[in-house]
Design an enzyme around this catalytic site. Sequence first.
Site, PDB file in Angstrom:
ATOM      1  N   LYS A 106       0.809  -1.215   0.000  1.00  0.00           N
ATOM      2  CA  LYS A 106       0.000   0.000   0.000  1.00  0.00           C
ATOM      3  C   LYS A 106       0.846   1.271   0.000  1.00  0.00           C
ATOM      4  O   LYS A 106       0.396   2.312  -0.466  1.00  0.00           O
ATOM      5  CB  LYS A 106      -0.978  -0.025   1.175  1.00  0.00           C
ATOM      6  CG  LYS A 106      -2.031  -1.129   0.971  1.00  0.00           C
ATOM      7  CD  LYS A 106      -2.781  -1.456   2.234  1.00  0.00           C
ATOM      8  CE  LYS A 106      -3.949  -0.537   2.428  1.00  0.00           C
ATOM      9  NZ  LYS A 106      -4.758  -0.941   3.605  1.00  0.00           N
ATOM     10  N   GLY A 110      -8.646  -6.032   4.432  1.00  0.00           N
ATOM     11  CA  GLY A 110      -9.778  -6.484   5.241  1.00  0.00           C
ATOM     12  C   GLY A 110      -9.954  -5.690   6.518  1.00  0.00           C
ATOM     13  O   GLY A 110     -10.528  -6.178   7.485  1.00  0.00           O
ATOM     14  N   GLY A 111      -9.460  -4.455   6.515  1.00  0.00           N
ATOM     15  CA  GLY A 111      -9.623  -3.597   7.679  1.00  0.00           C
ATOM     16  C   GLY A 111      -8.683  -3.950   8.826  1.00  0.00           C
ATOM     17  O   GLY A 111      -8.741  -3.325   9.878  1.00  0.00           O
ATOM     18  N   HIS A 115     -16.524   6.409   2.244  1.00  0.00           N
ATOM     19  CA  HIS A 115     -15.715   5.499   1.439  1.00  0.00           C
ATOM     20  C   HIS A 115     -16.379   5.426   0.068  1.00  0.00           C
ATOM     21  O   HIS A 115     -17.517   4.988  -0.055  1.00  0.00           O
ATOM     22  CB  HIS A 115     -15.663   4.118   2.099  1.00  0.00           C
ATOM     23  CG  HIS A 115     -14.905   3.097   1.293  1.00  0.00           C
ATOM     24  ND1 HIS A 115     -13.713   2.547   1.712  1.00  0.00           N
ATOM     25  CD2 HIS A 115     -15.178   2.535   0.098  1.00  0.00           C
ATOM     26  CE1 HIS A 115     -13.288   1.687   0.797  1.00  0.00           C
ATOM     27  NE2 HIS A 115     -14.168   1.657  -0.194  1.00  0.00           N
ATOM     28  N   GLU A 173      -9.932   2.605  -4.421  1.00  0.00           N
ATOM     29  CA  GLU A 173     -10.683   3.105  -3.266  1.00  0.00           C
ATOM     30  C   GLU A 173     -10.225   4.513  -2.861  1.00  0.00           C
ATOM     31  O   GLU A 173      -9.021   4.794  -2.833  1.00  0.00           O
ATOM     32  CB  GLU A 173     -10.510   2.157  -2.074  1.00  0.00           C
ATOM     33  CG  GLU A 173     -11.067   0.762  -2.355  1.00  0.00           C
ATOM     34  CD  GLU A 173     -11.149  -0.127  -1.114  1.00  0.00           C
ATOM     35  OE1 GLU A 173     -12.020  -1.006  -1.086  1.00  0.00           O
ATOM     36  OE2 GLU A 173     -10.334   0.056  -0.170  1.00  0.00           O
ATOM     37  N   GLU A 199      -6.356   2.956  -1.533  1.00  0.00           N
ATOM     38  CA  GLU A 199      -5.726   1.723  -1.992  1.00  0.00           C
ATOM     39  C   GLU A 199      -6.426   1.206  -3.233  1.00  0.00           C
ATOM     40  O   GLU A 199      -7.504   1.668  -3.595  1.00  0.00           O
ATOM     41  CB  GLU A 199      -5.746   0.641  -0.897  1.00  0.00           C
ATOM     42  CG  GLU A 199      -7.133   0.136  -0.568  1.00  0.00           C
ATOM     43  CD  GLU A 199      -7.123  -1.243   0.104  1.00  0.00           C
ATOM     44  OE1 GLU A 199      -6.114  -1.958   0.042  1.00  0.00           O
ATOM     45  OE2 GLU A 199      -8.170  -1.598   0.672  1.00  0.00           O
ATOM     46  N   ARG A 214      -8.536  -7.220  -7.679  1.00  0.00           N
ATOM     47  CA  ARG A 214      -9.342  -8.446  -7.753  1.00  0.00           C
ATOM     48  C   ARG A 214     -10.814  -8.076  -7.877  1.00  0.00           C
ATOM     49  O   ARG A 214     -11.165  -6.903  -7.818  1.00  0.00           O
ATOM     50  CB  ARG A 214      -9.160  -9.247  -6.461  1.00  0.00           C
ATOM     51  CG  ARG A 214      -9.509  -8.382  -5.256  1.00  0.00           C
ATOM     52  CD  ARG A 214      -9.601  -9.146  -3.983  1.00  0.00           C
ATOM     53  NE  ARG A 214      -9.599  -8.281  -2.832  1.00  0.00           N
ATOM     54  CZ  ARG A 214     -10.639  -7.637  -2.348  1.00  0.00           C
ATOM     55  NH1 ARG A 214     -11.823  -7.742  -2.942  1.00  0.00           N
ATOM     56  NH2 ARG A 214     -10.540  -6.873  -1.280  1.00  0.00           N
ATOM     57  N   VAL A 242     -16.256  -8.030  -3.326  1.00  0.00           N
ATOM     58  CA  VAL A 242     -17.498  -8.608  -2.784  1.00  0.00           C
ATOM     59  C   VAL A 242     -18.720  -7.868  -3.355  1.00  0.00           C
ATOM     60  O   VAL A 242     -19.704  -8.476  -3.774  1.00  0.00           O
ATOM     61  CB  VAL A 242     -17.519  -8.509  -1.236  1.00  0.00           C
ATOM     62  CG1 VAL A 242     -18.856  -8.955  -0.666  1.00  0.00           C
ATOM     63  CG2 VAL A 242     -16.380  -9.293  -0.617  1.00  0.00           C
TER      64      VAL A 242
HETATM   65  P1  ADP Z   1      -8.051  -2.343   4.128  1.00  0.00           P
HETATM   66  O1  ADP Z   1      -7.139  -2.630   2.998  1.00  0.00           O
HETATM   67  O2  ADP Z   1      -7.672  -3.056   5.380  1.00  0.00           O
HETATM   68  O3  ADP Z   1      -9.510  -2.471   3.751  1.00  0.00           O
HETATM   69  P2  ADP Z   1      -8.180   0.535   3.708  1.00  0.00           P
HETATM   70  O4  ADP Z   1      -6.962   1.350   3.542  1.00  0.00           O
HETATM   71  O5  ADP Z   1      -8.952   0.208   2.467  1.00  0.00           O
HETATM   72  O6  ADP Z   1      -7.808  -0.808   4.488  1.00  0.00           O
HETATM   73  O7  ADP Z   1      -9.169   1.228   4.731  1.00  0.00           O
HETATM   74  C1  ADP Z   1     -10.324   0.582   5.211  1.00  0.00           C
HETATM   75  C2  ADP Z   1     -11.223   1.579   5.913  1.00  0.00           C
HETATM   76  O8  ADP Z   1     -10.514   2.189   7.012  1.00  0.00           O
HETATM   77  C3  ADP Z   1     -11.707   2.746   5.069  1.00  0.00           C
HETATM   78  O9  ADP Z   1     -12.861   2.452   4.303  1.00  0.00           O
HETATM   79  C4  ADP Z   1     -11.988   3.786   6.132  1.00  0.00           C
HETATM   80  O10 ADP Z   1     -13.199   3.510   6.798  1.00  0.00           O
HETATM   81  C5  ADP Z   1     -10.866   3.550   7.140  1.00  0.00           C
HETATM   82  N1  ADP Z   1      -9.695   4.411   6.806  1.00  0.00           N
HETATM   83  C6  ADP Z   1      -8.595   4.035   6.121  1.00  0.00           C
HETATM   84  N2  ADP Z   1      -7.724   5.058   6.006  1.00  0.00           N
HETATM   85  C7  ADP Z   1      -8.283   6.124   6.634  1.00  0.00           C
HETATM   86  C8  ADP Z   1      -7.875   7.493   6.871  1.00  0.00           C
HETATM   87  N3  ADP Z   1      -6.707   7.959   6.455  1.00  0.00           N
HETATM   88  N4  ADP Z   1      -8.725   8.281   7.567  1.00  0.00           N
HETATM   89  C9  ADP Z   1      -9.920   7.845   8.030  1.00  0.00           C
HETATM   90  N5  ADP Z   1     -10.355   6.563   7.835  1.00  0.00           N
HETATM   91  C10 ADP Z   1      -9.559   5.704   7.151  1.00  0.00           C
END
Ligand code: ADP
Length: 454
Positions: free
Chosen positions: A116, A164-165, A208, A276, A289, A293, A296
């Site tokens: 990332k 996956g958060g 998001h 995203e 990110e 793929r 869902v």
């Molecule tokens: P993953 O790859 O684990 O899904 P992400 O980078 O896509 O991680 O982020 C997942 C979620 O986390 C986002 O949809 C958002 O809700 C929260 N998030 C991620 N980065 C930020 C940020 N810089 N500020 C606020 N929320 C964030």
Amino acid sequence: MFSKILIANRGEIACRIIRACKGLGIRTVAIYSEADRESLHVKQADEAVCVGPPPNDQSYLDMPNVLMAAVITGADAVHPGYGYFSERENFADALEAIGIKFIGPPVEAIAQMGDKARAREAAMEAGVPVVPGSEGVVRTESEALEIAEAIGYPVLIKAAAGGGGRGIRKATNPENLVSQMQTARQEAEASFGSGAVYIEKLIENPRHVEVQIIADAYGSCVHLGERECSVQNLRHQKMIEEAPFALLSPEKRQEIGEAAVRIARQVGYVNAGTVEFLMDAEGNYYFIEMNTRLQVEHPVTEQVTGIDIVRTQIEVAAGKELPFTQEDITWTGHAIEARITAEDPDRNFAPSCGKITEWNPPKGEPIRLESHLYRGFEVSPFYDPMIAKLIVTAHDRVAAVELLSRALDEFRIEGIKTNIPFLKHLVQTEEYVKGDVHTQTVAQMMQPAEAHAR
Ligand code: ADP
């Protein structure tokens, strides 16, 4: 075109991919663990190979076994679905080495976007805004403190290999930055085998918003519009996704779509992917990110564009040109997906397992259900708790929300606990009905209940 595809996955997505293969006249091979012998994807595929005992790492994630299943059945391509091997470049690489096509992007694109920190660099090179943060991986505590000071607290420490958060920690001041960084590193090491972390500014209450793109091997890359996925649980996992994002202006839609296409082009992307973004209250968007793929929540995009994304993935992987250009893409109506999980809302969303004694999903034309469940099926503790995706489509968001509410009300599942009662409540709240949600909405809704419990 391929003559036989092995689906390296389970559950609803394996069933979804089998359906696309059938539509193209392609034979299918399912893989399954000993716990999934009676699973629907096994029954639906033309052939099925047991790849090991129930735990994921001994079956669905046992690479030699999965590769061997593809070889012995004579599959000429593998669709990885989402999760599992879908974003592991060594799996794609190993398949190509034995002359089997990986239905997904080129190995280098998976590697670059899977890191990332490198993905952020690619977005910056493509001229797309990223969340303010570190230039790449942060190695030392003093470096982290310096960056956080420069961008301002609160900040997020994120695993470079995360997904996956998981592997995301918040720091509000220099003291907890140091301890949170240690925790994030340990978590990332345990979950992803790499302790590399980077830092981003925390965007307060963002939405998001993500863009579906698809590209062929001949330089054509098209976006299929955005999805709004702000309704997320406390672990940043999506619960409800919609297409389109009803409050986005046509100009912004075009701008964010083009930004996603530029990022895909920057990394030589082929096949389907999702870019995203987070969007703040002023409509500023920031790349976070790219998922290299199938997602869902792809069905909501299919519902409003009329494009079968899985079918197109297979066609592109087989060397066909995209059958449409950007000008051909139009959006009609509004679609919403609710993820139904085997989790008990009354017990803090603890997983709930057991035999399904009653299975009576809502029916009717604008309702689409993606699921591998049936009456008598045993929901196992070994796998992801998502058991179904309920997708509704209507002429506008108001009608879609009403339909979703009714469909959730009609859904009957007995034998296990599900999140349906929670979803039913959620989609009737004033915030959700108005579309006035952000990524912290669910967390804020749950706060009073938690406080009460204490
Ligand atoms: P993953 O790859 O684990 O899904 P992400 O980078 O896509 O991680 O982020 C997942 C979620 O986390 C986002 O949809 C958002 O809700 C929260 N998030 C991620 N980065 C930020 C940020 N810089 N500020 C606020 N929320 C964030």
